[in-house]
Design a protein around this motif. Structure first.
Motif, short mmCIF file in Angstrom:
data_model
loop_
_atom_site.label_atom_id
_atom_site.label_comp_id
_atom_site.label_asym_id
_atom_site.label_seq_id
_atom_site.Cartn_x
_atom_site.Cartn_y
_atom_site.Cartn_z
N GLU A 104 0.83 -1.18 0.00
CA GLU A 104 0.00 0.00 0.00
C GLU A 104 0.87 1.24 0.00
O GLU A 104 1.77 1.38 0.82
N LEU A 105 0.58 2.16 -0.93
CA LEU A 105 1.31 3.42 -0.96
C LEU A 105 0.93 4.28 0.23
O LEU A 105 1.76 4.96 0.84
N PHE A 106 -0.37 4.29 0.56
CA PHE A 106 -0.85 5.05 1.71
C PHE A 106 -0.65 4.20 2.96
O PHE A 106 -1.32 3.20 3.16
N ASN A 107 0.31 4.58 3.77
CA ASN A 107 0.62 3.81 4.97
C ASN A 107 1.14 4.76 6.04
O ASN A 107 1.39 5.93 5.77
N TYR A 108 1.27 4.26 7.24
CA TYR A 108 1.74 5.07 8.36
C TYR A 108 3.11 4.63 8.87
O TYR A 108 3.49 4.93 10.00
N GLU A 109 3.86 3.91 8.04
CA GLU A 109 5.15 3.40 8.49
C GLU A 109 6.20 4.51 8.58
O GLU A 109 6.24 5.43 7.76
N LYS A 110 7.05 4.38 9.59
CA LYS A 110 8.20 5.27 9.77
C LYS A 110 9.47 4.42 9.76
O LYS A 110 9.42 3.19 9.82
N MET A 111 10.60 5.08 9.73
CA MET A 111 11.86 4.34 9.70
C MET A 111 12.03 3.48 10.94
O MET A 111 12.68 2.44 10.89
N SER A 112 11.44 3.88 12.05
CA SER A 112 11.56 3.12 13.30
C SER A 112 10.61 1.93 13.37
O SER A 112 10.71 1.13 14.29
N THR A 113 9.69 1.80 12.40
CA THR A 113 8.69 0.73 12.49
C THR A 113 8.90 -0.36 11.45
O THR A 113 8.09 -1.29 11.37
N VAL A 114 9.96 -0.26 10.62
CA VAL A 114 10.17 -1.25 9.56
C VAL A 114 11.53 -1.91 9.72
O VAL A 114 12.43 -1.38 10.38
N SER A 115 11.65 -3.08 9.08
CA SER A 115 12.92 -3.80 9.08
C SER A 115 13.76 -3.34 7.89
O SER A 115 13.38 -2.44 7.14
N GLN A 116 14.90 -4.00 7.69
CA GLN A 116 15.77 -3.68 6.57
C GLN A 116 15.44 -4.51 5.33
O GLN A 116 16.12 -4.35 4.30
N GLU A 117 14.42 -5.35 5.38
CA GLU A 117 13.99 -6.08 4.21
C GLU A 117 13.51 -5.06 3.16
O GLU A 117 12.74 -4.16 3.48
#
Length: 417
Positions: free
Chosen positions: A254-267
């Motif tokens: 999804e392009l519309f998302n609420y992810e930040k750099m602190s909430t995702v892995s390096q995958e």
């Protein structure tokens, strides 16, 4: 792609049929007529032209490290145009249509992005291959892009088997995403082995998603459906921001998302989400500013509609205000969306043209977008880009030399006593 260019292509280009979204989704059961830039007299059977060619391979295994183009095995006869030189006569339920629509999708996406770049995009594999090889249908529950080729299989059934009713070569988003990788390889390049970063991988996936999103906005049917469903309130889940849709409720990302750099892995795919989300937010902010400047919505409504999921906003009231504003102004909303689309396409092309693959970071992407915004709009959206990237926690690392304090003595200059 400018509206005037599309009008010129309708006069001189070749007609094809493409499904804007997978045909098994409601409202998209019928294909849309599109034009590609190559005139009928220049398209060869296949279809093929000077940039790409389709091979309808028979019993082919997927390419691997040990096998590369060109394909020389058994293949079905090349697809022929109709008597008028166009390819919109093909039955969408036949294999021939899959071959033609794969070519048309790749060719049209290339046309769109060459328009944004303002020049021809040269293949990154041109040292070895003159043209891109397109393989539409192999017995495989996957798809892949590689050095000089795109080859596609089928989607999967809920049980995990091959679903022959859902060929990936008819999925516009997936094809556009894969061509996006080729565009990035061509324009940004590949990093040196000691200059590769995790964020380069995430950037690649993000760029593929953005190429697909902007390209899909060149379908009238999709744009009209998008605005009719949202009334212009694009900070919602809708047809536009679901990339590689597999069903009404399943999509690749999804392009519309609420992810930040602190909430995702390096995958790479997961890491792409904050960057994609930041740039999608910029796009919607630009669209809303176009609406405000045209007097279609208020600045206050634009501000209230842009909020995080934990902020206390009345979504129903916001949607009701968009619905009221949209009623009777459908064409004006559509024009504003096209202007925002073309701004983002031009800014991305300018930024990608200037980026280096070596030691690439999202912070560098953001800075280059700001530089490109100066070129494209005179710097109108500097604060928008800055705020959207900051919310996603995209910034220079704390240990960056850019934060180093330099005193006069450090520069070899002494003050007078």
């Amino acid at each position: 792609m400018s509206i005037t260019l599309d009008q010129r292509m309708a006069q001189t280009g070749t007609r094809f049929l493409i499904f804007p979204q997978p045909r098994y989704l409601p409202f998209f059961e019928e294909p849309e007529v599109v034009y590609v830039s190559v005139p009928p007299q220049e398209i060869q059977p296949g279809p093929a032209d000077d940039r790409m060619y389709v091979v309808d391979a028979v019993n082919k295994q997927p390419y691997s490290f040990f096998s590369q183009p060109p394909y020389r095995g058994p293949a079905n006869p090349p697809i022929m145009p109709g008597p008028d030189g166009h390819f919109d006569h093909l039955d969408v339920n036949n294999r021939e249509f899959s071959c033609a629509t794969m070519y048309a999708t790749v060719r049209r996406v290339l046309d769109i992005w060459e328009d944004y770049f303002g020049r021809r995009i040269e293949w990154h594999f041109r040292l070895n291959y003159q043209r891109l090889e397109l393989i539409p249908l192999i017995t495989w529950d996957n798809a892949q892009s590689g050095y000089g080729f795109l080859e596609f299989g089928y989607g999967r059934t809920p049980a995990g088997g091959i679903d022959r009713t859902r060929p990936y070569c008819q999925n516009f988003d997936v094809l556009a995403h894969e061509l996006g990788h080729s565009i990035i390889f061509a324009e940004v390049g590949t990093p040196n082995i000691n200059a590769n970063t995790d964020e380069y991988g995430g950037f690649h996936e993000s760029a593929g998603d953005l190429v697909a999103m902007i390209s899909s906005l060149h379908f009238n049917k999709l744009v009209e459906r998008l605005l009719e469903n949202t009334k212009g309130n694009l900070f919602t889940t809708n047809e536009l921001n679901r990339i590689g849709e597999l069903s009404e409720n399943r999509q690749i990302r999804e392009l519309f998302n609420y992810e930040k750099m602190s909430t995702v892995s390096q995958e790479p795919h997961e890491l792409s989400l904050p960057l994609t989300g930041a740039i999608f937010d910029v796009f919607v902010e630009v669209f809303q500013r176009e609406l405000v400047q045209a007097g279609l919505i208020s600045e206050e409504l634009a501000r209230r509609s842009f909020h995080a999921p934990d902020e206390n906003e009345d979504d129903d009231a916001i949607q009701a205000e968009f619905t009221t504003a949209y009623s009777g102004k459908e064409e004006q909303f559509k024009d504003a969306l096209f202007r925002a689309r073309d701004y983002l396409g031009a800014v991305l092309a300018e930024a990608w043209n200037q980026l280096s693959a070596n030691n690439l970071t999202y912070a560098r992407v953001g800075l280059q977008l700001m530089n490109s915004d100066v070129t494209i709009s005179g710097g109108e959206y500097q604060n928008v880009i800055r705020d959207c990237f900051a919310w996603r926690e995209i910034s220079l690392p704390a240990n960056s030399v850019a934060f180093q304090i330099r005193r006069l003595d450090d520069c070899g200059l002494m003050s007078y006593h």
